[in-house]
Design a protein around this motif. Structure first.
Motif, PDB file in Angstrom:
ATOM      1  N   ALA A 119       1.049  -1.466   0.014  1.00 28.08           N
ATOM      2  CA  ALA A 119      -0.182  -0.048  -0.173  1.00 28.08           C
ATOM      3  C   ALA A 119       1.208   1.174   0.126  1.00 28.08           C
ATOM      4  O   ALA A 119       1.637   1.614   0.883  1.00 28.08           O
ATOM      5  CB  ALA A 119      -0.883  -0.253   1.411  1.00 28.08           C
ATOM      6  N   ILE A 120       0.814   2.125  -0.667  1.00 20.47           N
ATOM      7  CA  ILE A 120       1.400   3.289  -1.270  1.00 20.47           C
ATOM      8  C   ILE A 120       0.985   4.278  -0.243  1.00 20.47           C
ATOM      9  O   ILE A 120       1.427   5.253   0.556  1.00 20.47           O
ATOM     10  CB  ILE A 120       1.927   3.891  -2.744  1.00 20.47           C
ATOM     11  CG1 ILE A 120       2.713   2.131  -2.553  1.00 20.47           C
ATOM     12  CG2 ILE A 120       3.278   4.949  -2.326  1.00 20.47           C
ATOM     13  CD1 ILE A 120       3.388   2.409  -4.405  1.00 20.47           C
ATOM     14  N   GLY A 121       0.134   5.279  -1.578  1.00 19.49           N
ATOM     15  CA  GLY A 121      -1.325   5.795  -0.884  1.00 19.49           C
ATOM     16  C   GLY A 121      -0.396   7.414  -0.659  1.00 19.49           C
ATOM     17  O   GLY A 121      -0.606   8.279  -0.248  1.00 19.49           O
ATOM     18  N   GLN A 122       0.025   7.637  -2.210  1.00 17.99           N
ATOM     19  CA  GLN A 122       1.271   8.712  -2.199  1.00 17.99           C
ATOM     20  C   GLN A 122       0.279   9.648  -3.315  1.00 17.99           C
ATOM     21  O   GLN A 122       0.417   9.350  -4.473  1.00 17.99           O
ATOM     22  CB  GLN A 122       2.156   8.549  -3.003  1.00 17.99           C
ATOM     23  CG  GLN A 122       3.418   9.634  -2.932  1.00 17.99           C
ATOM     24  CD  GLN A 122       5.134   8.955  -3.731  1.00 17.99           C
ATOM     25  OE1 GLN A 122       5.330   8.588  -3.181  1.00 17.99           O
ATOM     26  NE2 GLN A 122       5.326   9.942  -4.774  1.00 17.99           N
ATOM     27  N   GLY A 123       0.652  10.864  -3.155  1.00 12.77           N
ATOM     28  CA  GLY A 123      -0.275  12.016  -4.089  1.00 12.77           C
ATOM     29  C   GLY A 123       0.347  12.796  -4.676  1.00 12.77           C
ATOM     30  O   GLY A 123       1.551  12.773  -3.428  1.00 12.77           O
ATOM     31  N   TYR A 124       0.244  13.529  -5.569  1.00  5.45           N
ATOM     32  CA  TYR A 124       0.864  14.691  -6.019  1.00  5.45           C
ATOM     33  C   TYR A 124       0.370  15.605  -7.146  1.00  5.45           C
ATOM     34  O   TYR A 124      -0.277  14.852  -7.645  1.00  5.45           O
ATOM     35  CB  TYR A 124       2.332  14.532  -6.378  1.00  5.45           C
ATOM     36  CG  TYR A 124       3.060  13.410  -8.018  1.00  5.45           C
ATOM     37  CD1 TYR A 124       2.404  13.228  -9.036  1.00  5.45           C
ATOM     38  CD2 TYR A 124       2.796  11.719  -7.190  1.00  5.45           C
ATOM     39  CE1 TYR A 124       3.047  12.983  -9.985  1.00  5.45           C
ATOM     40  CE2 TYR A 124       2.831  11.005  -8.094  1.00  5.45           C
ATOM     41  CZ  TYR A 124       3.050  11.381  -9.612  1.00  5.45           C
ATOM     42  OH  TYR A 124       2.840  10.047 -10.300  1.00  5.45           O
ATOM     43  N   ALA A 125       0.436  16.662  -7.505  1.00  6.98           N
ATOM     44  CA  ALA A 125      -0.680  17.681  -8.159  1.00  6.98           C
ATOM     45  C   ALA A 125      -0.005  17.800  -9.214  1.00  6.98           C
ATOM     46  O   ALA A 125      -0.099  18.980  -9.493  1.00  6.98           O
ATOM     47  CB  ALA A 125      -0.212  18.935  -7.539  1.00  6.98           C
ATOM     48  N   SER A 126       0.294  15.868 -10.527  1.00  6.43           N
ATOM     49  CA  SER A 126      -0.234  16.898 -11.754  1.00  6.43           C
ATOM     50  C   SER A 126      -0.167  15.929 -12.557  1.00  6.43           C
ATOM     51  O   SER A 126       0.297  16.191 -13.800  1.00  6.43           O
ATOM     52  CB  SER A 126       2.068  16.370 -12.171  1.00  6.43           C
ATOM     53  OG  SER A 126       1.971  15.389 -11.046  1.00  6.43           O
ATOM     54  N   GLY A 127      -0.963  15.568 -12.079  1.00 11.55           N
ATOM     55  CA  GLY A 127      -2.023  14.804 -12.801  1.00 11.55           C
ATOM     56  C   GLY A 127      -1.691  13.340 -13.369  1.00 11.55           C
ATOM     57  O   GLY A 127      -0.884  12.846 -13.257  1.00 11.55           O
ATOM     58  N   LEU A 128      -2.426  12.802 -14.670  1.00 10.84           N
ATOM     59  CA  LEU A 128      -2.627  12.021 -15.366  1.00 10.84           C
ATOM     60  C   LEU A 128      -0.800  11.351 -15.498  1.00 10.84           C
ATOM     61  O   LEU A 128      -0.133  10.508 -16.066  1.00 10.84           O
ATOM     62  CB  LEU A 128      -3.737  10.920 -16.234  1.00 10.84           C
ATOM     63  CG  LEU A 128      -2.807  10.134 -17.030  1.00 10.84           C
ATOM     64  CD1 LEU A 128      -2.862   8.672 -15.985  1.00 10.84           C
ATOM     65  CD2 LEU A 128      -4.309  10.002 -18.082  1.00 10.84           C
ATOM     66  N   ALA A 129      -0.778  13.449 -16.027  1.00  8.55           N
ATOM     67  CA  ALA A 129       0.737  13.807 -17.289  1.00  8.55           C
ATOM     68  C   ALA A 129       2.018  13.374 -16.120  1.00  8.55           C
ATOM     69  O   ALA A 129       2.178  12.372 -16.703  1.00  8.55           O
ATOM     70  CB  ALA A 129       0.924  14.860 -18.332  1.00  8.55           C
ATOM     71  N   GLY A 130       1.933  14.056 -15.194  1.00  9.97           N
ATOM     72  CA  GLY A 130       2.917  13.650 -13.845  1.00  9.97           C
ATOM     73  C   GLY A 130       3.352  12.461 -13.426  1.00  9.97           C
ATOM     74  O   GLY A 130       4.077  11.980 -13.530  1.00  9.97           O
ATOM     75  N   LEU A 131       1.739  11.347 -13.498  1.00  7.48           N
ATOM     76  CA  LEU A 131       1.522  10.301 -13.205  1.00  7.48           C
ATOM     77  C   LEU A 131       3.391   9.622 -13.771  1.00  7.48           C
ATOM     78  O   LEU A 131       3.890   8.243 -13.822  1.00  7.48           O
ATOM     79  CB  LEU A 131       0.546   9.327 -12.422  1.00  7.48           C
ATOM     80  CG  LEU A 131       0.577   8.308 -12.186  1.00  7.48           C
ATOM     81  CD1 LEU A 131       0.043   8.378 -11.154  1.00  7.48           C
ATOM     82  CD2 LEU A 131       0.308   6.756 -13.247  1.00  7.48           C
ATOM     83  N   ALA A 132       2.649   9.331 -15.038  1.00  4.88           N
ATOM     84  CA  ALA A 132       3.150   9.010 -16.133  1.00  4.88           C
ATOM     85  C   ALA A 132       4.221   8.999 -16.545  1.00  4.88           C
ATOM     86  O   ALA A 132       4.833   8.226 -16.197  1.00  4.88           O
ATOM     87  CB  ALA A 132       2.352   8.594 -17.288  1.00  4.88           C
ATOM     88  N   THR A 133       4.977  10.690 -16.694  1.00  7.76           N
ATOM     89  CA  THR A 133       6.129  11.277 -17.140  1.00  7.76           C
ATOM     90  C   THR A 133       7.455  10.790 -15.856  1.00  7.76           C
ATOM     91  O   THR A 133       8.476  10.702 -16.559  1.00  7.76           O
ATOM     92  CB  THR A 133       5.840  12.559 -16.757  1.00  7.76           C
ATOM     93  OG1 THR A 133       5.789  12.865 -15.732  1.00  7.76           O
ATOM     94  CG2 THR A 133       5.557  13.144 -18.405  1.00  7.76           C
ATOM     95  N   ASP A 134       6.907  10.305 -14.587  1.00  5.17           N
ATOM     96  CA  ASP A 134       7.595  10.031 -13.244  1.00  5.17           C
ATOM     97  C   ASP A 134       8.154   8.820 -13.213  1.00  5.17           C
ATOM     98  O   ASP A 134       8.997   8.700 -13.080  1.00  5.17           O
ATOM     99  CB  ASP A 134       7.286   9.960 -12.597  1.00  5.17           C
ATOM    100  CG  ASP A 134       6.692  10.774 -11.248  1.00  5.17           C
ATOM    101  OD1 ASP A 134       7.803  12.382 -11.365  1.00  5.17           O
ATOM    102  OD2 ASP A 134       6.922  11.270 -10.103  1.00  5.17           O
ATOM    103  N   PHE A 135       7.291   7.948 -14.912  1.00  2.00           N
ATOM    104  CA  PHE A 135       8.587   6.755 -14.718  1.00  2.00           C
ATOM    105  C   PHE A 135       8.722   6.765 -16.519  1.00  2.00           C
ATOM    106  O   PHE A 135       8.852   5.022 -16.542  1.00  2.00           O
ATOM    107  CB  PHE A 135       6.975   5.783 -14.191  1.00  2.00           C
ATOM    108  CG  PHE A 135       6.551   5.545 -12.928  1.00  2.00           C
ATOM    109  CD1 PHE A 135       7.279   5.015 -12.069  1.00  2.00           C
ATOM    110  CD2 PHE A 135       5.436   6.157 -12.200  1.00  2.00           C
ATOM    111  CE1 PHE A 135       7.535   4.484 -10.692  1.00  2.00           C
ATOM    112  CE2 PHE A 135       5.220   5.857 -11.015  1.00  2.00           C
ATOM    113  CZ  PHE A 135       6.339   5.160  -9.896  1.00  2.00           C
ATOM    114  N   GLY A 136       8.887   7.430 -17.044  1.00  2.00           N
ATOM    115  CA  GLY A 136       9.308   7.321 -17.883  1.00  2.00           C
ATOM    116  C   GLY A 136       8.370   7.846 -19.311  1.00  2.00           C
ATOM    117  O   GLY A 136       9.305   7.262 -20.380  1.00  2.00           O
TER     118      GLY A 136
END
Length: 466
Positions: free
Chosen positions: A155-172
């Motif tokens: 379980a991670i439960g970590q959020g940030y304010a960059s939306g789907l694009a931010g979530l995706a780019t974080d992993f390449g």
């Protein structure tokens, strides 16, 4: 695997060969549209290409191992589900990160946000993770990961304010910019920036950051200085994602030295952790120093870690061979160098509450206008739950955020449950655990480490604690 309710950072083994990750939330007027997604990662913590991102516009991975099943509505509850066939994952894939994004609002507007891990039939519940959110528009809910040939769920439960694009780019993942509306004047061409190997993986999701030079940094060996520079930039990126760019804080470090930690000291894991935490102090605290403690049966104050002295500090105070179960004899050890702690006086048991109390006393006796962030590392075996809870509840009114990190073992007791404990004006405690911190990429480690500290600063300011 029996069904269980999980807290942030907890992990459980997954015995099923296939699972469904079901994200659910209460339907409400005016709330955002929530979408579940999955990223297939290698041991480097990155996707191989854009095909490793499974979401509503790309609902099936080429291998057929991960499928986005889509949304359903029943009795006022919405769900969005991803199915993962663990047996069909390619050998290069060692993690499947389960994410979510909010379109048209934030996760704080959503009630009942829960991730359930289900069996392949979609009915038997293996684990449940209830999450809390505020202003985040992207969320890392949990992950399936391969450890010593066996799959687990964390379980991670970590959020940030960059939306789907931010979530995706974080992993390449490469995310194309949306074209401007018709009639919008074209912006002036920007001057190209020179390429740099220090650019973090998620730089396309956040503004560029330039870490400042910290006192003593120039005196470090070249290889250590290069690592520090890159890591400081990654710390800055993590803070920028959470709207906390430029925040300053006093950093305190606490290291478990109980008998079970011997293996992590002997492998150099603890020394590497200290070097990685030095980057946090270097980026957040301009004086280039970090106060430190070690503890087991008793806490012991270590000399301040000055950045310029990092290699020598590691040699003197992260001592391979002296953190072991066999600290026999009552006589002080001979031949200690100045500042070294005789580990026989520290003992071998887990008494976290004593270390917490000593750090609290230090903060009271050494006030600062800056908030204080305590980075507390332990490998588990927590059993003084009542005493630990008493100390941390009493610390709620103090300008300190306690970030606990579990190093691979188990039984973290009350630390795993603190996010859900009621009766506190602000949430002053964060916790997550990893099986092997050496395998966690720097950017991911800093993202987890700093996921709650910025929101605590805001809450503590409103409450008059800061």
């Amino acid at each position: 695997m029996n069904a269980r309710s999980m807290s942030k950072g907890a992990n459980v083994p997954v015995d099923s060969s296939a699972v469904r990750a079901e994200l659910s939330w209460s339907e409400g007027a005016g709330g955002p549209d929530i979408d579940a997604s999955a990223l297939l990662l290698t041991s480097a913590g990155r996707v191989r290409d854009d095909g490793d991102f499974v979401f509503y516009n790309q609902p099936r991975h080429a291998s057929g191992a991960v499928t986005h099943l889509g949304k359903q509505r029943a009795d006022g509850v919405l769900t969005d589900t991803v199915q993962v066939d663990l047996g069909a994952l390619e050998s290069a894939v060692t993690r499947v990160v389960l994410g979510a994004s909010a379109d048209g609002g934030t996760f704080g507007q959503v009630a009942g946000l829960t991730l359930r891990l289900l069996g392949p039939d979609g009915r038997s519940e293996l684990a449940r993770f209830e999450m809390r959110a505020e202003t985040e528009t992207a969320f890392l809910c949990g992950e399936l990961y391969l450890r010593e040939g066996r799959w687990k769920f964390r379980a991670i439960g970590q959020g940030y304010a960059s939306g789907l694009a931010g979530l995706a780019t974080d992993f390449g993942i490469t995310v194309d910019e949306e074209p401007p509306p018709a009639g919008t004047p074209a912006p002036a061409p920007a001057q190209p920036a020179p390429p740099t190997s220090a650019q973090p993986p998620s730089a396309s999701a956040v503004p560029a950051v330039t870490p400042h030079l910290t006192k003593g940094e120039e005196q470090l060996p070249v290889d250590m200085r290069k690592r520090l520079s890159l890591r400081k930039e990654q710390v800055a990126v993590s803070l920028t994602k959470r709207g906390a760019a430029g925040v300053r804080a006093r950093i305190l470090l606490v290291l478990d030295a109980s008998g079970s930690m011997a293996f992590l000291y002997s492998r150099g894991v603890v020394a590497d952790v200290v070097e990685r935490m030095a980057a946090v102090a270097a980026q957040l605290d301009d004086d280039g120093e970090m106060q430190a403690w070690t503890f087991a049966s008793n806490p012991a104050r270590l000399p301040d870690l000055r950045l310029a002295e990092l290699p020598e500090w590691l040699r003197l105070h992260v001592r391979v061979g002296e953190i072991s179960l066999f600290r026999r004899g009552r006589k002080p050890r001979k031949g200690l160098e100045p500042g070294q702690v005789d580990m026989r006086t520290v003992g071998i048991q887990n008494e976290e509450q004593k270390a917490i109390a000593e750090v609290r006393a230090y903060v009271r006796e050494n006030p600062t206008p800056l908030p204080t962030l305590v980075l507390f590392f332990s490998d588990g075996g927590v059993y003084r739950d009542a005493a630990i809870e008493q100390e941390l509840r009493a610390a709620v009114e103090e300008p300190v955020f306690w970030q606990f990190v579990g190093l691979g073992r188990s039984n973290y007791g009350v630390l795993e449950r603190f996010d859900t404990l009621p009766g506190r004006r602000v949430d002053n405690v964060g916790f997550f655990a990893v099986d092997d911190i050496s395998a966690v990429p720097d950017q991911e480690l800093y993202d987890r480490l700093l996921s709650e500290f910025p929101s605590w600063i805001t809450e503590a300011g409103r409450a008059g604690i800061l």
